[in-house]
Motif scaffolding. Structure first.
Motif, PDB file in Angstrom:
ATOM      1  N   ASN A  40      13.585 -11.142   1.753  1.00 54.55           N
ATOM      2  CA  ASN A  40      13.876 -10.345   0.729  1.00 54.55           C
ATOM      3  C   ASN A  40      15.189  -9.564   0.779  1.00 54.55           C
ATOM      4  O   ASN A  40      15.858  -9.152   0.324  1.00 54.55           O
ATOM      5  N   VAL A  92      12.797  -1.249  -9.719  1.00 53.50           N
ATOM      6  CA  VAL A  92      11.740  -1.058  -9.112  1.00 53.50           C
ATOM      7  C   VAL A  92      10.424  -1.104  -9.690  1.00 53.50           C
ATOM      8  O   VAL A  92       9.299  -2.073  -9.371  1.00 53.50           O
ATOM      9  N   ASN A  95      10.221  -5.102 -10.539  1.00 53.87           N
ATOM     10  CA  ASN A  95      10.020  -6.111  -9.375  1.00 53.87           C
ATOM     11  C   ASN A  95       8.664  -5.705  -8.566  1.00 53.87           C
ATOM     12  O   ASN A  95       8.085  -6.552  -8.067  1.00 53.87           O
ATOM     13  N   LEU A  96       8.260  -4.447  -8.821  1.00 52.17           N
ATOM     14  CA  LEU A  96       7.074  -4.237  -7.830  1.00 52.17           C
ATOM     15  C   LEU A  96       5.838  -3.913  -8.752  1.00 52.17           C
ATOM     16  O   LEU A  96       4.948  -3.571  -8.192  1.00 52.17           O
ATOM     17  N   SER A 102       7.167 -11.997 -10.537  1.00 52.57           N
ATOM     18  CA  SER A 102       6.167 -12.531  -9.562  1.00 52.57           C
ATOM     19  C   SER A 102       5.454 -13.764  -9.930  1.00 52.57           C
ATOM     20  O   SER A 102       5.117 -14.501  -8.648  1.00 52.57           O
ATOM     21  N   PHE A 129       6.546 -10.023  -1.742  1.00 53.76           N
ATOM     22  CA  PHE A 129       6.446  -8.703  -1.292  1.00 53.76           C
ATOM     23  C   PHE A 129       5.066  -8.143  -1.196  1.00 53.76           C
ATOM     24  O   PHE A 129       4.685  -7.400  -0.485  1.00 53.76           O
ATOM     25  N   TYR A 130       3.982  -8.794  -2.121  1.00 52.61           N
ATOM     26  CA  TYR A 130       2.686  -8.176  -2.057  1.00 52.61           C
ATOM     27  C   TYR A 130       1.949  -8.808  -0.917  1.00 52.61           C
ATOM     28  O   TYR A 130       1.020  -8.082  -0.537  1.00 52.61           O
ATOM     29  N   VAL A 141       8.074   2.198  -0.187  1.00 53.30           N
ATOM     30  CA  VAL A 141       9.374   1.896  -0.590  1.00 53.30           C
ATOM     31  C   VAL A 141      10.486   2.705  -1.047  1.00 53.30           C
ATOM     32  O   VAL A 141      10.234   3.688  -1.728  1.00 53.30           O
ATOM     33  N   TRP A 156       8.845   4.724  -4.199  1.00 53.81           N
ATOM     34  CA  TRP A 156       7.611   3.909  -4.611  1.00 53.81           C
ATOM     35  C   TRP A 156       6.538   3.955  -3.642  1.00 53.81           C
ATOM     36  O   TRP A 156       6.814   3.495  -2.519  1.00 53.81           O
ATOM     37  N   TYR A 164       0.341   2.728  -8.495  1.00 58.22           N
ATOM     38  CA  TYR A 164       1.475   3.225  -7.782  1.00 58.22           C
ATOM     39  C   TYR A 164       2.211   4.459  -8.357  1.00 58.22           C
ATOM     40  O   TYR A 164       2.057   4.792  -9.406  1.00 58.22           O
ATOM     41  N   ILE A 178      11.193  -0.401   3.636  1.00 62.72           N
ATOM     42  CA  ILE A 178       9.875  -0.583   3.477  1.00 62.72           C
ATOM     43  C   ILE A 178       9.017  -0.240   4.643  1.00 62.72           C
ATOM     44  O   ILE A 178       9.181  -0.763   5.696  1.00 62.72           O
TER      45      ILE A 178
END
Length: 624
Positions: A40, A92, A95-96, A102, A129-130, A141, A156, A164, A178
């Motif tokens: 990433n 953010v 994507n997260l 995903s 990422f997960y 993050v 994050w 989150y 990260i």
């Protein structure tokens, strides 16, 4: 920019399920998380390089792009930081926090309880990422977009339990950091040697330097040490690269955890200069049949990343191919319009297409089992090429595989070359039949003559097959012939009558006329045939008319197809036909004619317009 308060948000439900799965399952290969995070970071650097072509100020403050890894044994944290493109608050969240980027929904649908411990599935769905939550009970993050100021960074944080938090932050440099708060069972990833070995294993092929922080025991000073080669793999000579490096690079660019089946690394110099590195995956991606499926190659120009999924370099029927192309002949500020219109682009596309077809031909020749594995995953897609790519149609046809009457199996393993090798003396056509299923094709009455004569017939039952055969007219000088169509070559095979048979046929001429009178315009023609052995009747279509399967394709697509007019062919040697011919009662005779036609239509189409009438007619005749 106005400051926003700290926010607590819930993950999308599918992400929540995925995190639960990762946190509460044991994975055999936990180290994959580090590969994913480095990958990433590499993508973030690539995107910054491209954006900086138009805005060099984005580079401000950094001499070189790279990834820095540090551990804090006291705090139990492992930190992976990059100085790439960074993320805004919205990015953010996208994507997260959501499924949008995903593919986890399809991931969760595909994974069963037996597969729950298989970390290889993670990569297939782009949820890298997960994988952090495999080893961390909390992930932090910190990120600042390249276009943002230091006080416009974002923080994050999540424990992976369904929620989150997101808040404003201060960060002096752009990029993403990260911080993994490692679980007690995973403190091994705080070990310097362990981290180095993982980086060496997974990150040697990327062009971004990966540095690990070391602390001098005497001076207590922190130093950064590069641990990977940091040279783009495709720029190196093939003789310098081993198979493991090629495989790891594939996993890096595809986010697939399975080794590829095959690859081709090619450097071309001369009129056009480019390097291509193309891979054939072992498994089909979960979204291969989605209309919005992203496909294509990574495009680099003079080693500068330009875009992902540059579909202009790979035809749609090869959408499973992964890899990259690095061209010296395209401008650095390349746009999609230039790609679409450029002659250079077309030449590169043609070259890459031929390269992939050559790879597949070599795979088929060198490793039969591996090729059949490829065919089971991607055969349906490759069949599309017969209609899409006229220039390479013969090459594509060589790669096709079929079930046939030569084997008693539904496995599609027979090539056209193998079929031609087994053709009988004097046979000048490749015979095939299309049907809704393998069993329907295998048990079709149209095959009776061919089984009797020992002639091989290809059994086609995929939905795309009828369309494919409408585009595939010949191979190696031999034309294709559907055995459900009327054809002179089939008539010749059947037309070996004795004088006794000819006399019997003459006597049945009044019977044929009676059948024509009863059926009227329901059929195009009624005639006797010697194609059959155990079946009383079949229907066939003329060579220039639409087949049953093609009409079904039209109907499935919601389009009105022309009505198929069949020729009704009766077997004069069959007991039921003889019984019908001897019937003097006109009402009963009409029932026999209709029943025999419905039987033939049912065998051909798999359904009837009025099945209840067919059953009533059959029951009435059975009672008699």
């Amino acid at each position: 920019m106005s400051k926003q308060a700290t926010e607590t948000r819930g993950f999308q439900s599918e992400v929540k399920q995925l995190l639960h799965l990762m946190i509460h399952s044991l994975y055999s290969n936990k180290e994959i998380f580090l590969r994913e995070l480095i990958s990433n970071a590499s993508d973030a650097a690539d995107k910054l390089r491209f954006k900086a072509l138009e805005n060099p100020d984005l580079y401000a403050g950094d001499a070189e792009l790279g990834v820095k890894i540090s551990v804090d044994k006291d705090a139990g944290t492992l930190t992976i930081a990059d100085n790439g493109i960074g993320m805004t608050r919205d990015e953010v969240i996208d994507n997260l926090g959501t499924i949008a980027k995903s593919g986890t929904k399809a991931f969760l649908q595909s994974i069963g309880s037996e597969q729950a411990k298989d970390s290889q599935l993670i990569g297939q769905f782009g949820v890298g990422f997960y994988s952090s939550f495999i080893v961390a009970d909390k992930v932090t993050v910190r990120t600042r977009a390249a276009t943002a100021k230091s006080d416009e960074a974002i923080l994050w944080e999540s424990t992976g339990e369904g929620e989150y938090t997101i808040a404003d932050d201060n960060k002096e440099t752009r990029g993403t950091e990260i911080i993994l708060h490692l679980k007690d069972d995973d403190k091994e990833f705080l070990d310097d040697w362990k981290v180095r070995s993982i980086v060496s294993k997974y990150a040697d092929h990327i062009s971004l330097p990966v540095e690990i922080q070391t602390i001098d025991e005497e001076t207590k000073e922190a130093k950064w040490e590069k641990v990977n080669k940091a040279q783009a793999l495709w720029t190196r000579s093939r003789s310098e690269i081993n198979d493991d490096e090629y495989k790891e690079f594939y996993k890096h660019i595809s986010h697939d955890f399975t080794d590829p089946l095959s690859w081709s690394h090619n450097r071309v110099e001369g009129k056009q200069e480019y390097t291509s590195l193309l891979y054939i995956p072992a498994k089909a991606p979960w979204d291969m049949w989605n209309r919005d499926h992203k496909h294509g190659l990574k495009l680099y120009v003079q080693r500068v990343f330009i875009m992902d999924d540059a579909e202009q370099f790979m035809p749609n029927y090869l959408r499973f191919v992964k890899g990259l192309i690095d061209s010296n002949d395209l401008p650095l500020n390349v746009s999609r319009e230039i790609l679409q219109d450029s002659k250079v682009t077309q030449n590169l596309r043609n070259a890459c297409t031929k390269r992939v077809l050559q790879m597949l031909e070599k795979l088929a020749k060198d490793d039969h089992e591996k090729y059949l594995q490829f065919w089971s995953e991607f055969g349906l897609v490759l069949k599309e090429g017969t209609g899409e790519d006229m220039a390479n149609r013969e090459s594509i046809a060589k790669l096709l595989r079929f079930a046939s009457t030569h084997t008693d199996s539904d496995a599609q393993s027979i090539s056209l070359d193998q079929y031609i090798e087994r053709m009988q003396e004097g046979q000048d056509k490749i015979y095939y039949i299309t049907a809704d299923s393998y069993n329907a094709a295998k048990n079709s009455p149209h095959l009776e003559l061919f089984r009797k004569k020992g002639i091989e017939v290809l059994l086609l039952s995929d939905r795309i097959d009828e369309w494919m055969m409408s585009n595939l007219t010949e191979f190696a000088g031999k034309s294709f012939q559907s055995i459900s169509k009327s054809d002179e070559s089939i008539e010749k095979l059947a037309d070996q009558e004795t004088e006794e048979q000819k006399q019997a046929e003459k006597e049945l001429e009044p019977f044929i006329e009676r059948v024509k009178t009863v059926l009227g315009d329901k059929v195009k023609e009624v005639k006797l045939t010697h194609r059959l052995t155990s079946t009383p009747a079949i229907v066939t279509t003329a060579a220039d008319e639409m087949t049953t399967q093609m009409a079904k394709l039209f109907a499935a697509a919601g389009q009105k197809a022309p009505e198929v007019k069949y020729t009704f062919e009766l077997n004069p040697d069959h007991q039921l036909v003889k019984l019908a011919a001897s019937t003097t009662d006109e009402g009963e005779f009409a029932d026999w004619a209709e029943l025999l036609l419905d039987q033939a239509l049912l065998a051909e189409k798999g359904s009837l317009v009025d099945p209840s009438q067919f059953i009533q007619r059959m029951n009435k005749l059975l009672v008699k």
